[in-house]
Design a protein around this motif. Sequence first.
Motif, PDB file in Angstrom:
ATOM      1  N   THR A  76     -67.780  96.497  -1.623  1.00 43.25           N
ATOM      2  CA  THR A  76     -67.019  96.044  -0.473  1.00 43.25           C
ATOM      3  C   THR A  76     -66.619  97.255   0.341  1.00 43.25           C
ATOM      4  N   GLY A  77     -67.055  97.297   1.584  1.00 41.83           N
ATOM      5  CA  GLY A  77     -66.778  98.414   2.464  1.00 41.83           C
ATOM      6  C   GLY A  77     -66.163  97.943   3.763  1.00 41.83           C
ATOM      7  N   PRO A  78     -66.310  98.707   4.814  1.00 42.01           N
ATOM      8  CA  PRO A  78     -65.736  98.304   6.100  1.00 42.01           C
ATOM      9  C   PRO A  78     -66.363  97.016   6.612  1.00 42.01           C
ATOM     10  N   GLU A  79     -65.544  96.121   7.119  1.00 40.70           N
ATOM     11  CA  GLU A  79     -66.054  94.906   7.733  1.00 40.70           C
ATOM     12  C   GLU A  79     -66.548  95.252   9.127  1.00 40.70           C
ATOM     13  N   THR A  80     -67.795  94.888   9.391  1.00 35.71           N
ATOM     14  CA  THR A  80     -68.418  95.291  10.643  1.00 35.71           C
ATOM     15  C   THR A  80     -69.542  94.310  10.964  1.00 35.71           C
ATOM     16  N   SER A  81     -70.375  94.624  11.942  1.00 38.21           N
ATOM     17  CA  SER A  81     -71.470  93.728  12.307  1.00 38.21           C
ATOM     18  C   SER A  81     -72.646  94.542  12.817  1.00 38.21           C
ATOM     19  N   GLU A  82     -73.771  93.854  13.019  1.00 34.73           N
ATOM     20  CA  GLU A  82     -74.979  94.511  13.520  1.00 34.73           C
ATOM     21  C   GLU A  82     -74.755  95.194  14.858  1.00 34.73           C
ATOM     22  N   THR A  83     -73.836  94.690  15.657  1.00 33.09           N
ATOM     23  CA  THR A  83     -73.627  95.227  17.010  1.00 33.09           C
ATOM     24  C   THR A  83     -72.300  95.945  17.175  1.00 33.09           C
ATOM     25  N   ALA A  84     -71.610  96.220  16.076  1.00 30.72           N
ATOM     26  CA  ALA A  84     -70.272  96.812  16.149  1.00 30.72           C
ATOM     27  C   ALA A  84     -70.327  98.299  16.481  1.00 30.72           C
ATOM     28  N   ASN A  85     -69.203  98.818  16.908  1.00 30.57           N
ATOM     29  CA  ASN A  85     -68.980 100.248  17.037  1.00 30.57           C
ATOM     30  C   ASN A  85     -67.804 100.626  16.151  1.00 30.57           C
ATOM     31  N   PRO A  86     -67.914 101.654  15.312  1.00 30.06           N
ATOM     32  CA  PRO A  86     -69.087 102.518  15.139  1.00 30.06           C
ATOM     33  C   PRO A  86     -70.307 101.740  14.644  1.00 30.06           C
ATOM     34  N   ASN A  87     -71.481 102.215  15.010  1.00 23.05           N
ATOM     35  CA  ASN A  87     -72.742 101.613  14.602  1.00 23.05           C
ATOM     36  C   ASN A  87     -72.881 101.716  13.072  1.00 23.05           C
ATOM     37  N   PRO A  88     -72.941 100.584  12.354  1.00 20.50           N
ATOM     38  CA  PRO A  88     -72.960 100.654  10.882  1.00 20.50           C
ATOM     39  C   PRO A  88     -74.244 101.239  10.304  1.00 20.50           C
ATOM     40  N   PHE A  89     -75.285 101.309  11.096  1.00 25.10           N
ATOM     41  CA  PHE A  89     -76.554 101.854  10.615  1.00 25.10           C
ATOM     42  C   PHE A  89     -76.656 103.357  10.857  1.00 25.10           C
ATOM     43  N   LEU A  90     -76.060 103.812  11.943  1.00 26.95           N
ATOM     44  CA  LEU A  90     -76.240 105.193  12.377  1.00 26.95           C
ATOM     45  C   LEU A  90     -75.051 106.086  12.070  1.00 26.95           C
ATOM     46  N   HIS A  91     -73.844 105.553  12.140  1.00 23.42           N
ATOM     47  CA  HIS A  91     -72.644 106.382  12.057  1.00 23.42           C
ATOM     48  C   HIS A  91     -71.909 106.273  10.726  1.00 23.42           C
ATOM     49  N   TYR A  92     -72.518 105.640   9.749  1.00 20.98           N
ATOM     50  CA  TYR A  92     -72.070 105.700   8.357  1.00 20.98           C
ATOM     51  C   TYR A  92     -73.251 106.149   7.507  1.00 20.98           C
ATOM     52  N   ARG A  93     -72.935 106.897   6.467  1.00 18.29           N
ATOM     53  CA  ARG A  93     -73.975 107.240   5.500  1.00 18.29           C
ATOM     54  C   ARG A  93     -73.486 106.885   4.106  1.00 18.29           C
ATOM     55  N   PHE A  94     -74.188 105.945   3.522  1.00 16.56           N
ATOM     56  CA  PHE A  94     -73.845 105.424   2.203  1.00 16.56           C
ATOM     57  C   PHE A  94     -74.962 105.770   1.234  1.00 16.56           C
ATOM     58  N   ASN A  95     -74.657 106.592   0.242  1.00 16.23           N
ATOM     59  CA  ASN A  95     -75.603 106.964  -0.809  1.00 16.23           C
ATOM     60  C   ASN A  95     -74.967 106.732  -2.168  1.00 16.23           C
ATOM     61  N   VAL A  96     -75.795 106.531  -3.163  1.00 19.21           N
ATOM     62  CA  VAL A  96     -75.306 106.443  -4.544  1.00 19.21           C
ATOM     63  C   VAL A  96     -76.159 107.351  -5.411  1.00 19.21           C
ATOM     64  N   GLU A  97     -75.510 108.207  -6.169  1.00 25.71           N
ATOM     65  CA  GLU A  97     -76.217 109.056  -7.126  1.00 25.71           C
ATOM     66  C   GLU A  97     -76.185 108.392  -8.497  1.00 25.71           C
ATOM     67  N   PHE A  98     -77.354 108.229  -9.081  1.00 25.59           N
ATOM     68  CA  PHE A  98     -77.496 107.657 -10.417  1.00 25.59           C
ATOM     69  C   PHE A  98     -77.912 108.770 -11.371  1.00 25.59           C
ATOM     70  N   LYS A  99     -77.267 108.818 -12.538  1.00 25.33           N
ATOM     71  CA  LYS A  99     -77.561 109.876 -13.509  1.00 25.33           C
ATOM     72  C   LYS A  99     -77.734 109.257 -14.889  1.00 25.33           C
ATOM     73  N   HIS A 100     -78.836 109.634 -15.549  1.00 26.03           N
ATOM     74  CA  HIS A 100     -79.088 109.182 -16.914  1.00 26.03           C
ATOM     75  C   HIS A 100     -78.346 110.092 -17.874  1.00 26.03           C
ATOM     76  N   GLU A 101     -77.484 109.506 -18.678  1.00 20.60           N
ATOM     77  CA  GLU A 101     -76.566 110.304 -19.487  1.00 20.60           C
ATOM     78  C   GLU A 101     -77.285 111.163 -20.518  1.00 20.60           C
ATOM     79  N   ALA A 102     -78.360 110.671 -21.115  1.00 17.56           N
ATOM     80  CA  ALA A 102     -79.036 111.404 -22.186  1.00 17.56           C
ATOM     81  C   ALA A 102     -79.911 112.529 -21.650  1.00 17.56           C
ATOM     82  N   SER A 103     -80.708 112.227 -20.644  1.00 16.19           N
ATOM     83  CA  SER A 103     -81.670 113.217 -20.155  1.00 16.19           C
ATOM     84  C   SER A 103     -81.134 114.098 -19.044  1.00 16.19           C
ATOM     85  N   GLY A 104     -80.084 113.643 -18.366  1.00 16.12           N
ATOM     86  CA  GLY A 104     -79.570 114.380 -17.222  1.00 16.12           C
ATOM     87  C   GLY A 104     -80.341 114.122 -15.941  1.00 16.12           C
TER      88      GLY A 104
END
Length: 627
Positions: free
Chosen positions: A45-73
Motif C-alpha cells: 500500500t503506497g500513495p493513492e494516485t492515478s494514471e493521470t495524477a501529478n506527480p506522475n506515478p510512473f515517472l516521478h516515483y521509483r519503487f524497487n525491491v531487493e531480494f536476498k537469499h539468506e543461505a547463498s547471499g
Amino acid sequence: MTLRSKKTLSLLFTLLLGSSLASASEQAKITGELKKWHKVTLTFTGPETSETANPNPFLHYRFNVEFKHEASGKSYTVPGYFAADGNAAQTSATSGDQWRVHFSPDEIGEWSYTASFYEYDYVAVSEWKKPAKPAKTGYMHGETGKFTVDKTDKTGRDFRGKGRLQVSGDRYLRFAETGEIFFKCGPDAPENLLSYTDFDGSYHDDGHYNKGAFADHPNEGIKTWEAHLKDWKEGDPTWGDGKGKALIGALNYLEEKGMNAFSFLTLTIVGDDQNVFPYIDYDTYDRMDVSKLDQWEILFEHATERGLFLHFKTQEAENQGLLDGGGLGALRRLYYRELIARFGHHPALNWNMGEEIGEWQPKQRTPPQYTHQRLAMAEYFHDHDPYHHHIVIHNGNWFDDLYGPNSYYTGASLQTNQQDFSNVHGSVLRILEDSKKKGKIWAVAVDEPGDAQFSLAPDEVDAEHDDARKNGLWGAFLAGAWGLEWYFGYKYPHSDLTCEDWRSRDLFWDQCKVALDFFNEVRLPYAEMESHDELIVDNGPTRRSAKGDYCLAKPGQAYVVLVKKGNAISLTLESGEYQLQWFNPREGGALQQGEVTSISAEGKGAHSLGMPPEADGKDWVALIKKR
C-alpha cells in the motif's frame, strides 16, 4: 465502464487528490505459489494516485525491491510498478494505492526483501543509486520481510518446472533447472497480436486506427480471434466479464500443435498497425494503461504455463525514432522499465530491440537509429533486467557493428527475403561465423524466414510446404540455429497483419513438431556440432545456398544429414565404427533402417549412406553415430 467514463473518473480523482498524499504503509501482501521459478508477487500500500495524477506515478516515483537469499547471499534488485487498485485487469481501474513487484526466485529456502520508494522528478529513469529523498511520507520505503521458497512441483511443458532460460555462451539457450537445450518453433505472425478487442485501451476509439495499413478498412486491425474461441477450456483465465477467451484459446491451440513460441509487438504507434501500445492514449508516452498491461500479463502467464516462449518485440522500423528521437532518454527508459517490471519474471522470453531498425523508412516521420543508440538499448536491458534474459535485434542493417564482447546483444533475430527460403541456411552460418570472429558467439533464431509477400503460405495455397520444411526449418537447425518463428506473407489471407486464425497453417505446424521431436528426443552433443556441409561428397555450393544437402556434425562422433531428394549420397567420415539410421522429416515417427545400417571406416574417407528406407525421391534425414 466505457473508456470515456474511465478517463472522466480518472481526471476527477486527480483533481480531488491534487498532489497531497496520505501515509498508508503496511506489511506487503505476498501472493503466488512460493516455489522456485514461480512468480512471487508482493503488493504494497503506497500513495493513492492515478494514471493521470501529478506527480506522475510512473515517472516521478521509483519503487524497487531487493531480494536476498539468506543461505547463498545471492541478491536481485527488481523494479516495481503502480498497480492502481491491485485488480485492474478485472476492474479496469485507473486509480488506487497498490504498488506491486513480481519476483522469480531461483533458489529454495529463505528469502528476505527490502523495499525502496523514492519521489523526485524523473527518478524512475535516473541512474542515481540513492536519490535525494524517500517519498514524502515513507510508505513502503525501508520495509522488510521474509518468505520461504520450496521446490517447483511443475512438470511437462510448464516452463516453471524447467527453470529460467539462460544464455549459455554458445549457440543455444538452456533451462537453468534441467540444463536442457531449448529448440523453439512457432508463429511470428501476426505482429499486431495484441491489437485485440478484449484488451482495455484508447485504441478502440482514438481516431488513429485508420491511418496505417488499414486506411481503407477501418477497424480491421483490431482482432477478435473468434476462430480460436472453441479452443478455450473451462478453467482457463479470463478478465472483466469473461473477456479474453478467444486469444487464450489461440495459445491453447499452439500448445496442442506442439509449438512452443510466439511473438508480438508491444509498440506499433506510427507502424503498419497503430493499435498496440502500453500507454493511456496514442499521444502520451509517459503514462501507462495499467489495466491493459495487467490483461497482457494474464495472457503471458497462461503462455508460460503452457510452455510458450514469449518473444517481446519492443518496436518496429517506423517507431524507432518515436521515443527520444531514437536515443536512450527518459521516455525510452520508462518504456523499458515498465516492460521489465511487469513481465521480466517470466522464465522463457527474449527482449528484441526492434524489427528492421537502423534503416531509413521512406514514409516514417522519425530518423533511423544509429549504432550507438542500438548498442545503448541492449545495455539498458542488461543493466536493469535482474534476470539477464536473451537480448536480440531483428535485421535492419546487418549486425556487423553490434558484434563483440563489449556489446550486450546475445543473439540475432534473423530475417531473410527469398520465397523458397533458399538463403536461410547460409544466413545463419554467416552470423555464427561473423560473431565468433568478433569474440562472442551469438545464438541465432530465424524469426522471419521467407519473403514479405508470400512466405509462409497458408495450407490452402501450399499444403506440402516442401521449401519451408527443407530450406527453412531443417536448413536453419542444421546450420546451428536454435529456433524459428514463421512470418505470414501479405499477399495471402491470414497475413502478418490480418491473421486471426493460426489453423491457416495447421499442416505446417505438424512438420515443425516433427523437427522439434527429433532434436528433443535424439540426444546428441548439439553444442559441439557445427555445419559440415563440405563432408557431403559432390554437395555443391551449400554454405551460401539451398542447392545442396545439409550436414551438422561433430566429426568422428555424430552426423545429422538432410538428403533433400532421398538419393544415395556419400559422406566423409573419420575412422571408426558407425550406426546409420533414417528419419522421415515429413511425417516423423521412429528411426528407421535403410539400405546401409552400419559403416566401418578405416581412415578418413568417403562412405556411401545408401538409399533411405523408401526410394520416394523426397527428403530424408540420415543419423550417423559412432558406436
